[in-house]
Scaffold this active site. Structure first.
Site, PDB file in Angstrom:
ATOM      1  N   ARG A 238       0.845  -1.183   0.000  1.00 46.69           N
ATOM      2  CA  ARG A 238       0.000   0.000   0.000  1.00 46.69           C
ATOM      3  C   ARG A 238       0.886   1.241   0.000  1.00 46.69           C
ATOM      4  O   ARG A 238       1.866   1.325   0.758  1.00 46.69           O
ATOM      5  CB  ARG A 238      -0.935   0.018   1.216  1.00 46.69           C
ATOM      6  N   GLU A 267      -3.336   7.495  -6.264  1.00 48.04           N
ATOM      7  CA  GLU A 267      -3.195   6.844  -7.563  1.00 48.04           C
ATOM      8  C   GLU A 267      -4.308   7.283  -8.505  1.00 48.04           C
ATOM      9  O   GLU A 267      -5.479   7.147  -8.138  1.00 48.04           O
ATOM     10  CB  GLU A 267      -3.217   5.318  -7.384  1.00 48.04           C
ATOM     11  N   HIS A 286       0.464   0.092 -10.369  1.00 49.37           N
ATOM     12  CA  HIS A 286      -0.382  -0.832  -9.600  1.00 49.37           C
ATOM     13  C   HIS A 286      -0.753  -2.059 -10.435  1.00 49.37           C
ATOM     14  O   HIS A 286      -1.918  -2.465 -10.508  1.00 49.37           O
ATOM     15  CB  HIS A 286      -1.646  -0.120  -9.108  1.00 49.37           C
TER      16      HIS A 286
END
Length: 325
Positions: A238, A267, A286
């Site tokens: 994270r 993000e 990601h």
């Protein structure tokens, strides 16, 4: 039973991961993406609502009297207000351990790129630099070998353990922190240690812990000062586990040798995110989870979750405590 998927695009962006197993379980509607102003309109069509990152807050859930179950196409379920869902009698089911190998291999990909700079050297060759070199070879960065390095793993669940196995295969020592250490892996050299020791003794620290109030900004200026000079940090967990300003400063000063991260505090990142201009930094969008094999696992496990719910015995329920209330 009406099944509605709110944001299915990333599961099968090229049609390589068909929805057939889920579509066969009811009246199926698939949306690639759902903007905020259309969530309620589309969610009202569902008895079973499937989401990945489309948020389902308390107001939305309370406006869905027909909703019977929520399936989250991920391990993290913070996009759903699970307490409200539980109060309304709606089980929320997530997907666990679908991408253990995918994420662990991405950790090693980031680490190898930091150590060897394959992409950097490929670009250099294609610019013509090899043709201009006076010797038969050249390198633009220190070429670091993993053999003999110590890999520190913070969080030793399924993914952390797999990272440890891969690190061991590369000849690394493995040092791990877990709040509840158990089941020591069957390879040497390996040992569990406290958090401070892991950061102090490791040349690479890979983060695999959940984001909580106690782990937010776990990596900060104070902790970085205790680390070995030129150590690497890898984050596939994270984004807020690290203080991005502190890490960027340590990269610029040379205290840290490099950062490889697949996650950020926001993000996509804001233009002023300090990591975007920090040296020796690799940022991927990601995608550590996104191998085809992992996405197929998600599809299969989501179908299994829906089948279990339809059979009256839901599995992978993350809000069971609230349902009991």
């Amino acid at each position: 039973m009406r099944i509605v998927v709110l944001d299915g695009h990333t599961m099968s962006p090229a049609g390589d991961n068909p929805w057939d197993a889920i579509a066969a379980l009811g009246d199926f509607t698939l949306y690639d993406r759902t903007p905020e102003n259309r969530i309620l309109e589309r969610a009202k069509q569902a008895d079973i609502l499937v989401t990945n990152k489309t948020p389902l807050n308390a107001l939305t859930l309370e406006a869905l009297p027909d909703l019977k179950c929520v399936i989250v196409l991920a391990t993290g379920y913070n996009v759903v207000d699970i307490e409200t869902a539980g109060r309304l009698g709606i089980p929320v089911c997530n997907i666990e351990a679908y991408g253990v190998n995918s994420v662990a291999q991405h950790v090693m990909a980031l680490l190898l790129e930091l150590c060897r700079g394959c992409g950097l050297h490929d670009a250099s060759v294609k610019r013509g630099d090899w043709n201009k070199a006076e010797d038969f070879t050249y390198w633009l960065t220190p070429q670091r070998e993993l053999t003999g390095m110590t890999m520190g793993i913070v969080g030793f669940g399924n993914i952390g353990r797999r990272v440890g196995e891969l690190a061991h295969a590369f000849g690394m020592h493995v040092l791990a922190f877990s709040p509840s250490p158990k089941d020591t892996p069957g390879y040497e050299p390996f040992r569990f240690a406290d958090l401070d020791t892991v950061f102090r003794e490791s040349e690479v620290v890979s983060l695999h812990c959940p984001l909580t109030r106690t782990t937010e900004h776990l990596v900060n200026a104070k902790r970085i000062e205790t680390m070995r000079d030129k150590a690497f940090i890898i984050n596939t967990a994270r984004g807020p586990l690290i203080n991005e300003s502190d890490v960027a400063a340590a990269l610029r000063s040379g205290k840290l040798g490099g950062l490889g991260t697949d996650v950020l505090s926001a993000e996509p990142p804001a233009k002023d995110n300090p990591l975007l201009t920090a040296p020796n930094t690799l940022i991927t969008p990601h995608l550590a989870w996104a191998s085809l094999h992992a996405r197929k696992n998600i599809m299969r496990m989501a179908a299994d979750n829906i089948k279990a719910f339809l059979a009256g015995s839901p599995i992978s329920v993350v809000n069971a405590a609230y349902l009991k209330k």
